[in-house]
Design an enzyme around this catalytic site. Sequence first.
Site, PDB file in Angstrom:
ATOM      1  N   HIS A 257       0.819  -1.214   0.000  1.00 34.44           N
ATOM      2  CA  HIS A 257       0.000   0.000   0.000  1.00 34.44           C
ATOM      3  C   HIS A 257       0.853   1.263   0.000  1.00 34.44           C
ATOM      4  CE1 HIS A 257       0.179  -0.204   4.566  1.00 34.44           C
ATOM      5  NE2 HIS A 257       0.225   1.102   4.413  1.00 34.44           N
TER       6      HIS A 257
ATOM      7  N   ASP B 235       1.206  -7.753   2.253  1.00 34.57           N
ATOM      8  CA  ASP B 235       1.324  -6.312   2.008  1.00 34.57           C
ATOM      9  C   ASP B 235       2.794  -5.911   1.870  1.00 34.57           C
ATOM     10  OD1 ASP B 235       0.927  -3.619   1.812  1.00 34.57           O
ATOM     11  OD2 ASP B 235      -0.394  -3.452   3.549  1.00 34.57           O
TER      12      ASP B 235
ATOM     13  N   SER C  24       3.889   2.136   8.514  1.00 38.24           N
ATOM     14  CA  SER C  24       3.649   1.231   7.387  1.00 38.24           C
ATOM     15  C   SER C  24       4.956   0.978   6.648  1.00 38.24           C
ATOM     16  CB  SER C  24       2.628   1.830   6.429  1.00 38.24           C
ATOM     17  OG  SER C  24       1.359   1.862   7.013  1.00 38.24           O
TER      18      SER C  24
END
Length: 730
Positions: A106, A246, A666
């Site tokens: 992402h 991810d 992230s």
Amino acid sequence: MREAAHGHGMRIHSSDNCDNFMNKKRLLLFLWCLSAAFSALADEGMWLPSLIGRQVDDMKAKGFRLTAVDIYSVNQASLKDAVVLFGRGCTGELVSPEGLLLTNHHCGYGQIQSHSSLQHDYLTDGFWAMSREEELPNPGLTVSFLVRMEDVTDRVLAGVKDDMDETRRQKKIAANIEREKERALKEYKGQKGYEVSVESLYYGNQYFLFLFRTYGDVRLVGAPPSAIGKFGGDTDNWMWPRHTGDFSVFRIYADADNQPADYSPDNVPYRPRHWFPVSTAGMDEGDFTFVYGCPGSTREYVTSDHVARVMVSNPNKIRMRTERLDIINAAMAADPAVRIKYASKAANIANAWKKWQGESLGLERLGTLGKKRAYEERFARWAAGQPEYAGVLERLRSAYEAGNGASYAADFYTEGIFSIELMSLANYVTVALEAGEMPVVPGLFYKDYEPEIDRQVACALVREFAEHVPAVFMPDGFAEGLAEAGGVEEYVGRLFDRSALADSARLAALTALPRKEAVAALTADPAVEFYAMFADTYRQRISPVLEEADRTLAREYRTYMRGQMEFEPERNFYPDANLTLRVAYGAVEGYNPEDGVRHLPVTTLEGIIAKDNPDIYDYDVPDALRRCYEEKDYGRWAVNVGTEEEPYYTVPVAFLATNHTTGGNSGSPVLNGDGELVGINFDRTWLSTMSDLEFDPAMCRNISVDIRYVLFVIEKIGGAGYLIDEMTLR
């Protein structure tokens, strides 16, 4: 500019001496409290790497086997040299001596999307460069390494006096900060890529300087199909159990001397000072982990008034984003080309949308508002006998009350009117015209733009604005314009039908006119006028109110923060996150989300197959992954979850841990006690999202993709096992 001496000439006024003495006394007391707070150790916290030595004993007791110098050093290679700020708000980590970088799918989603088309749908199919020549450049994408950090509190606050108003104080601090930046960059004069920032910690009671080196040639190397990298989509986002791979793979390039350089085919892979070895041993519940990354923003020490504002703001923002997502998702489901255009936009909208929902639920579950009020009552009783802190809570409350109306309206501007895509283009045109420049038609904007979608979104958001914003915060003539048009749809329809900005060909024709004629036409364009009407109202009626309230809040929070640390000298006061490099540590651990329910800390490939649904885009498992499962073709990444007598092999996918994380983390490396990479952080559980305001050790868990699943996908799904050959596996 040199700092002026006290007084004029050689005269030093006694009042200046007194102010200076009190400032130093207050600073010393604050730093003493800060030092004492570091002794109160827990998994909660986001620690500055340069001060991590104060935490190392606790880390070692929990399984850490390195030293503070291994984590952070200026004079020798350390773990910090393998961590980067990726883009404008993620983290990445180096995993090879040839500049290979891992981050989240992402985090790289915008780049993957920008390279995608119906002919090359890298979002759906994934992308794998099979040679250096096939790696894809990404204009504008940067990564930044921390070179060093330094406490500059004394120098930033030099000359700052108690009797200064907040505006004068901030001007003095800003001047001191600029001087500190110049000092830090002086020794690197003529060298490329060095950047410096000075950041406030503890609400302006402490200042740290951060020196970075930024590289701008970052190329896409690999990305799994979205049905792996974004498996579960918005449905699974922030949830557990989670089965999302991810991750994405990039490579940093430099010139022949390993210096930052703009993209060039002559550039070579960057040679890092350190890269993370990769552990394939796996993790068990209770094993030590730590996250090394760039958490974005937390507000752990705010008052109940701030929490109350959040509880009012979140439902409004959630509702507006729900309307946008409903429109965009319907259009994406109906047209594959639209899906590619709006995939990144929808993901960006949905991320905070779901986070706010979990945050509100978590704050209600914990009773954070009531806890804050009870704490403030205790603090107020103590502060009554402390002249410096008496009344600070009342002053904070008054500042919030003064700004609440404008803050409420601001949400309908930022999440409403200014979220209309046509308004972002109108802003671009306005900025260019105000700078005396002719706007260049931004082709990338129209490449991923559908006017009909934006028109429907605009109808929904203009309606929200009209129904909820008090008249005092509305632009003059807005309500009358709606009435004259006959309603929201007619009003918005006129805007889109008449504006040249809604159509790339019309805008290109307009900007091709003689300059004076083009400027006049652009200035009078309905979209530009519409944007100006709202932007001017925001500047004139909302910004001044918020800025005045923020000045008061800045001053009083500075005092309240010092007061809290004196009130509770044993409390664990770590600095709020601000997108600077931090260390958070904890352990692999499940949790109990509700009575009678236990969430295990690990998921496996079996969970992916159980969710497989070819009729749902986000759950349509790639054929290659189905084949691997059916044939049990896991190669060296197979893990026996059965017994020796009855083995059963699978591949681990994701795991939970107690590390304190937030947005910005992230893509952060998740490391074991030996500093080896065991996973890539990508999320928190839904019941953890309130941790930006209150950390709950019983519920707060970060979610990471297991590095073995990453390696399995690279090799077995991507067929890019050569990338693993670059890595150091242990």
